[in-house]
Design a protein around this motif. Structure first.
Motif, PDB file in Angstrom:
ATOM      1  N   HIS A   1      -6.614   5.336   1.118  1.00 49.37           N
ATOM      2  CA  HIS A   1      -5.655   4.852   0.240  1.00 49.37           C
ATOM      3  C   HIS A   1      -4.729   4.059   1.404  1.00 49.37           C
ATOM      4  CE1 HIS A   1      -2.998   4.578  -2.890  1.00 49.37           C
ATOM      5  NE2 HIS A   1      -2.473   4.221  -2.359  1.00 49.37           N
TER       6      HIS A   1
ATOM      7  N   LYS B   1      -8.157  10.953   3.270  1.00 51.90           N
ATOM      8  CA  LYS B   1      -7.569  10.110   2.353  1.00 51.90           C
ATOM      9  C   LYS B   1      -6.280   9.464   2.421  1.00 51.90           C
ATOM     10  CE  LYS B   1      -6.126  11.902  -2.710  1.00 51.90           C
ATOM     11  NZ  LYS B   1      -5.676  13.365  -3.560  1.00 51.90           N
TER      12      LYS B   1
ATOM     13  N   TYR C   1       0.805   4.568  -3.064  1.00 56.29           N
ATOM     14  CA  TYR C   1       0.805   5.645  -2.575  1.00 56.29           C
ATOM     15  C   TYR C   1       1.962   6.241  -3.457  1.00 56.29           C
ATOM     16  CZ  TYR C   1      -0.418   9.434   0.078  1.00 56.29           C
ATOM     17  OH  TYR C   1      -0.914  11.151  -0.010  1.00 56.29           O
TER      18      TYR C   1
ATOM     19  N   SER D   1       0.747  -1.299   0.006  1.00 55.87           N
ATOM     20  CA  SER D   1      -0.090  -0.207  -0.095  1.00 55.87           C
ATOM     21  C   SER D   1       0.683   1.812  -0.229  1.00 55.87           C
ATOM     22  CB  SER D   1      -1.136  -0.185   1.241  1.00 55.87           C
ATOM     23  OG  SER D   1      -0.175  -0.287   2.742  1.00 55.87           O
TER      24      SER D   1
END
Length: 442
Positions: free
Chosen positions: A220, A216, A67, A63
């Motif tokens: 994400h 946010k 990002y 992740s």
């Protein structure tokens, strides 16, 4: 982008090859020091340790790398800062759970009680190093990842040799020594990764965007980490129960529990060690593909996604086909490096579809993650392993089939999972099975 993919992959492949050579020797040392029954116990508990690793990392390397690949540099530090806080709480909760519930699991009562503490030591190491791994993956600093992976194997081999040369262990303590070498090597690598990571955070702090949307960032990270962790948890869970499932089926077929453990040791500790040796190339592609595919998909670059898929398949066939040929040509000589038992050679040769299709599955899973199709990857994993385990229980427990039935189940699951992965990817990026564009990317 294609140049970055090929360069990063080559870098990781070379380093991983060295690491796998060490891994090969490590398993030879373990086979000789632990014996068939000890190797069976070691290979039974190792998937449980990897299950803990997945929980502790929360798939943050994936992740975080996504990002970073999809966002500007000034937005990196706020995300990393939040990931640090998240990691602290994950590590704390998992440590408490392991401390309280590990001794209650019946299957571990036959192991040395100190193994629990090795698991507890592993949790914070994996949790905090996952942030550094994700950062280096996202910024395409594959050299550091490659060095860390190879260096860990070298340290593990050195520790094993020192421990078994200096001390004379009983059967239960020899397993403890083998796992201690694994944890010790991981600790040294964690120190390296975190040191390298902290040296680079100063610049990120200076240029960071002060007005950031934490919601946010959380969305994400969780959007990727939760389904990916679920998939990896299921994958780790089935690998944790697979040894006991296979041994149960073999016992039902008429073997004694000791014989079943020895046969599983030959299957996992010898046949799979040899057969999966070339998989370091697939894992190297996986590390590079996740941020590369994520970036291409965020730009809706259909041509680049097509080229990446073609390169992935081509590179896999380039080493996968020769690997299978080597298994059939030199299988007997390779298995005798571990044990002078002909059954290991038989298992190795029968498992060639399982190995070959997993060489394809590993990078395709990275492709699915980059395309935000983690749920599809999870469904494919669940379905293929359900089919595989059903066949293992049905055929493996028959007196006429025994281990041959187990191998049929493993092969079937691997083939099924590959075709589901490949079909879903082609549909998502608008290609047919022969890489021809049929529609625009969705």
């Amino acid at each position: 982008m294609m140049k970055t993919f090929l360069t990063g992959t080559l870098f990781l492949v070379l380093a991983a090859f060295i690491g796998e050579c060490f891994e090969f020797v490590i398993n030879m040392v373990l086979a000789r020091e632990l014996g068939e029954i000890g190797m069976g116990h070691y290979m039974s508990i190792l998937p449980v340790m990897f299950f803990i690793v997945v929980l502790a990392s929360f798939e943050l390397p994936i992740s975080i790398s996504k990002y970073i690949a999809e966002n500007e540099k000034q937005f990196h530090w706020p995300m990393l800062k939040y990931a640090l806080s998240l990691t602290f709480w994950i590590s704390l909760m998992l440590t408490l759970i392991t401390f309280l519930f590990f001794p209650l699991i019946p299957i571990f009562k036959e192991y040395h009680p100190a193994i629990k503490w090795l698991f507890i030591l592993l949790i914070p190491m994996v949790s905090f190093s996952s942030i550094a791994r994700g950062f280096f993956m996202g910024t395409h600093q594959m050299g550091k990842i490659a060095f860390a992976n190879g260096f860990r194997k070298m340290i593990q081999l050195g520790l094993l040799i020192v421990l078994f040369q200096m001390f004379d262990f009983h059967q239960d303590t020899s397993l403890l020594a083998a796992l201690s070498a694994f944890i010790g090597s991981e600790a040294i690598v964690v120190i390296y990764l975190l040191s390298a990571y902290m040296l680079q955070t100063g610049e990120l702090i200076r240029i960071s965007e002060h007005v950031t949307d934490i919601k946010k960032i959380r969305k994400h990270l969780f959007h990727v980490s939760v389904p990916t962790t679920t998939m990896r948890l299921f994958h780790s869970f089935i690998h944790a129960i697979q040894p006991f499932l296979i041994k149960y089926a073999l016992v039902q077929s008429g073997l004694t529990e000791r014989a079943a453990t020895e046969q599983f040791g030959l299957l996992s500790g010898v046949a799979m060690t040899i057969g999966f040796f070339p998989a370091f190339i697939a894992h190297s592609m996986l590390i590079v593909l996740i941020p590369t595919v994520s970036e291409a998909f965020s730009k809706r670059d259909q041509l680049m996604l097509k080229k990446l898929l073609q390169q992935t398949m081509f590179m896999t066939f380039l080493y996968g086909i020769p690997a299978v040929c080597i298994i059939f040509t030199f299988g007997d000589a390779l298995t005798k490096l571990f044990f002078q038992v002909g059954a290991a050679t038989y298992y190795l040769k029968l498992l060639w579809p399982y190995f070959f299709f997993h060489f394809l599955i590993i990078p395709l899973q990275a492709y699915l993650i980059g395309l935000n199709l983690v749920k599809d990857a999870l469904f494919h994993t669940v379905w293929s392993h359900t089919v595989a385990f059903t066949i293992i229980l049905l055929l493996g427990s028959m007196h006429e089939w025994k281990m041959a039935g187990v191998i049929v189940g493993l092969n079937t699951g691997g083939v099924l999972q590959f075709f589901m992965h490949y079909t879903t990817i082609c549909k998502k990026i608008g290609l047919n099975y022969f890489f021809q564009m049929e529609k625009k990317i969705v």
